[in-house]
Design a protein around this motif. Structure first.
Motif, PDB file in Angstrom:
ATOM      1  N   PRO A 296       7.673  10.571  -6.520  1.00 57.85           N
ATOM      2  CA  PRO A 296       6.765   9.684  -6.404  1.00 57.85           C
ATOM      3  C   PRO A 296       7.616   8.207  -6.139  1.00 57.85           C
ATOM      4  O   PRO A 296       7.031   7.387  -5.312  1.00 57.85           O
ATOM      5  CB  PRO A 296       6.006   9.400  -7.565  1.00 57.85           C
ATOM      6  CG  PRO A 296       6.332  10.914  -8.266  1.00 57.85           C
ATOM      7  CD  PRO A 296       7.369  11.222  -7.804  1.00 57.85           C
ATOM      8  N   LEU A 297       8.650   8.121  -6.557  1.00 53.02           N
ATOM      9  CA  LEU A 297       9.291   6.854  -6.448  1.00 53.02           C
ATOM     10  C   LEU A 297       9.853   6.527  -5.079  1.00 53.02           C
ATOM     11  O   LEU A 297       9.834   5.683  -4.478  1.00 53.02           O
ATOM     12  CB  LEU A 297      10.403   6.523  -7.668  1.00 53.02           C
ATOM     13  CG  LEU A 297       9.980   6.313  -8.940  1.00 53.02           C
ATOM     14  CD1 LEU A 297      11.002   6.504 -10.052  1.00 53.02           C
ATOM     15  CD2 LEU A 297       9.395   4.886  -9.018  1.00 53.02           C
ATOM     16  N   VAL A 298      10.491   7.724  -4.709  1.00 54.87           N
ATOM     17  CA  VAL A 298      10.945   7.672  -3.151  1.00 54.87           C
ATOM     18  C   VAL A 298       9.701   7.556  -2.105  1.00 54.87           C
ATOM     19  O   VAL A 298       9.688   6.597  -1.310  1.00 54.87           O
ATOM     20  CB  VAL A 298      11.619   9.054  -2.965  1.00 54.87           C
ATOM     21  CG1 VAL A 298      11.704   9.178  -1.384  1.00 54.87           C
ATOM     22  CG2 VAL A 298      13.062   8.986  -3.675  1.00 54.87           C
ATOM     23  N   THR A 300       6.646   6.269  -2.778  1.00 55.04           N
ATOM     24  CA  THR A 300       6.192   4.749  -2.760  1.00 55.04           C
ATOM     25  C   THR A 300       7.002   3.819  -2.061  1.00 55.04           C
ATOM     26  O   THR A 300       6.472   3.062  -1.366  1.00 55.04           O
ATOM     27  CB  THR A 300       5.829   4.326  -4.187  1.00 55.04           C
ATOM     28  OG1 THR A 300       6.562   4.628  -4.851  1.00 55.04           O
ATOM     29  CG2 THR A 300       4.604   5.092  -4.749  1.00 55.04           C
TER      30      THR A 300
END
Lengths: 394, 394
Positions: A296-298, A300
């Protein structure tokens, strides 16, 4: 387009009242003559009734299929009457198709845990059969959609020594998508003559390289089904060498469909292609590609056009694959942002502008002799995903 | 609060100019006398320099620690000068603390891949030491925060046969949080006398039951560190039997800290507690709990107060644990919504209202004799998560 579709397939859709919105929700794909079939299904322990029935039918019919019947709006999963509904549907279709019940494969997609009223299906079947046409391929592609925003189809034709063969596929899927499939339904038809065992092998490898390299949110559904049909209506039986070409073409169609699913990921604005090379093995490349594509961090960061390569390296680091971080280069949109595990200089403003593109490529290369490669597809992670999934059921 | 803090610890913070916002970003925890220490670190292959150095120092000092120095705003990871920065920091702190360099453990949290200017740290150390006080525990808890919205501390005191011992912990972490830790820093201090080996065992199990049962977004960071210090300043050495009580109290403090991280998850509005029971083993219960707690579909449903138990059952199904879906009951906020794998009747409106609460409990019970249990903490998944992470770096 319709004149290029595989011969011998007929398509139909009706609105059976399964979903609330009045949009066709019951579909039929009918083959004349009977087709050889292979299929892959969800690996979720909680498998929907149509998945359980389809597996059993394919086995008992030795891979012979006349009809696929698909409903959208209800997954027919985790309900008291699930198996009864699937069986009744298959029998009723078989009666109209004048074939055995195990030559009919049902699929369902939609909400889990809500009883599906089979009468809505059975009472709609006469109209469904009446409206069959070789031209209504696109109608089915639309009627199997749930949260999908666009229909997803792909085609390929091949000129072989004995004549032309045609391949056409359609798919649905938008969220709950992760390797080993998802609320994904996929149907690929060809008019080539291919034996059931060959079909099975072709589908297994093509799925590995397409649907299993796709992730939207890491969730794997209860209903995933991809069916490959070959009815031989072209009269063309590929030679041993030509079979490889056919397998490649089928794989190409399925990769195309998988990428379309990622692009249409719930709330997605961008298609993200993740390339991994130089890993010790394909399995390691898969681990790395999947971790990046699932992060999810990549995702977003991609949504925000933020060249945050540290998150990419970090995801590779926890993927479970073994590699030396000091040998990793990372490219975003073709621009190297990380060299030998460290920051590489780049023009932040220019790269941010490039990352605003609807197609984003993340390319992680490990220096050395590793032959492991993988290609994954995913999408960016936006506010839209939350909106869609916060109130899907209600 | 300060009179209940463990004896012999001194705290300080200053603004060293590492983060853009003028908010203290450099912290010190100093123990007088020297403390026995145990620590757990990220399992990410890509480990930040302070993690690598701290591991080596703990080994060479045989678990003796005088000072912890923590910077926020830069992870000191994947940079050319990372190890040099960590070593220079430890040496400079050691000089002022009058101890060996390997008795200083550095930690960093913040953006990855950006060089950290060590002069900002070294030039701030005299002020950092000058401002030390036993009362500034809360200041450190605030200065280690990054995207955290609230400071996170927990305390426990125990009256043992030979006197009172005190435990106090602080933690930071908000996103990039997943079992096996996260951009989580945690520091737990006690004034009990506990040997280094006992400390190690206590921390390992306590971490397993607290930080490793926490997930915000499934990402595991490069900098995770939890340190447990015992300086014996109370003069109280727990007996063998009392050591179990101390271990329980430390575990309690760490569970409390972990739950606070979940509640403060990036963009979160709700704390979600996932309970699993009746699994074949603790390992299976962990798999199921983690899959549910990690599922974006479950977490968006919680955000929307949608009692979509099908997604919970589905996540359990793909978790990798073996169980019979027909034996599963699921409770939301104490209300049974799934019985024996099927829909149980419930008042949709009432349950939706209950799910609006800031504390949501998902309780999955497998019927039978399985002894496997697990408790996980996560948060709901909202638009806020996307906003925070779409432009964190820039």
């Amino acid at each position: 387009m319709s004149n290029e579709l595989p011969l011998g397939y007929h398509y139909s859709t009706v609105y059976a009242g399964i979903r609330k919105v009045q949009k066709d929700d019951l579909s039929l794909i009918f083959s004349e003559p009977a087709a050889n079939a292979a299929a892959v299904f969800t690996k979720n322990l909680v498998a929907a009734a149509p998945v359980v029935l389809s597996k059993a039918s394919l086995k008992s019919s030795k891979g012979k299929v006349r009809a696929l019947v698909i409903n959208a709006g209800n997954a027919n999963c985790a309900t008291r009457t699930g198996m009864k509904v699937a069986e009744t549907t298959a029998k009723a279709v078989a009666k109209l198709a004048k074939c055995a019940a195990n030559e009919v494969l049902p699929s369902s997609t939609g909400v889990i845990g809500v009883e599906l009223d089979v009468k809505k299906i059975t009472s709609s079947l006469p109209a469904l059969f009446a409206r069959m046409s070789p031209d209504r391929f696109g109608d089915v592609a639309r009627a199997i959609m749930t949260t999908d925003l666009v229909q997803k189809t792909a085609q390929a034709n091949l000129q072989l020594s004995k004549g032309k063969i045609r391949i056409a596929g359609m798919t649905k899927g938008s969220g709950m998508i992760q390797p080993n499939m998802a609320t994904t339904l996929g149907y690929v038809m060809t008019d080539a003559k291919i034996g059931a065992n060959d079909l099975k092998a072709i589908l297994a490898r093509a799925t590995e390289l397409s649907y299993n390299r796709l992730t939207v949110d890491g969730d794997t559904s209860t209903n995933d089904t991809v069916v490959l049909l070959a009815n031989g209506a072209s009269g063309v039986k590929p030679t041993g060498e030509e079979l490889k070409l056919v397998a490649e073409a089928i794989t190409g169609v399925m990769k195309n469909l998988a990428a379309q699913i990622a692009r249409d990921g719930e709330g997605a604005k961008k298609l993200v292609r993740v390339l991994v090379s130089g890993a010790k093995s394909e399995a390691d490349a898969n681990l790395i590609g999947r971790a990046i594509a699932n992060s999810p961090l990549v995702k977003t960061a991609v949504a925000g056009s933020d060249p945050n390569w540290g998150r990419i390296l970090c995801a590779a680091g926890y993927s479970g694959a073994k590699f030396d971080p000091a040998k990793v280069d990372i490219y975003l949109q073709g621009k190297r942002v990380c060299k030998a595990g460290l920051a590489a200089p780049f023009d932040e403003g220019k790269l941010k502008a490039k990352l605003d593109d609807k197609d984003v490529t993340i390319d992680l290369r490990i220096a050395g002799n590793g032959k492991g490669e993988a290609e994954f597809w995913t999408c960016d992670f936006t506010e839209g995903y939350i909106e869609i999934n916060g109130s899907y059921r209600t």
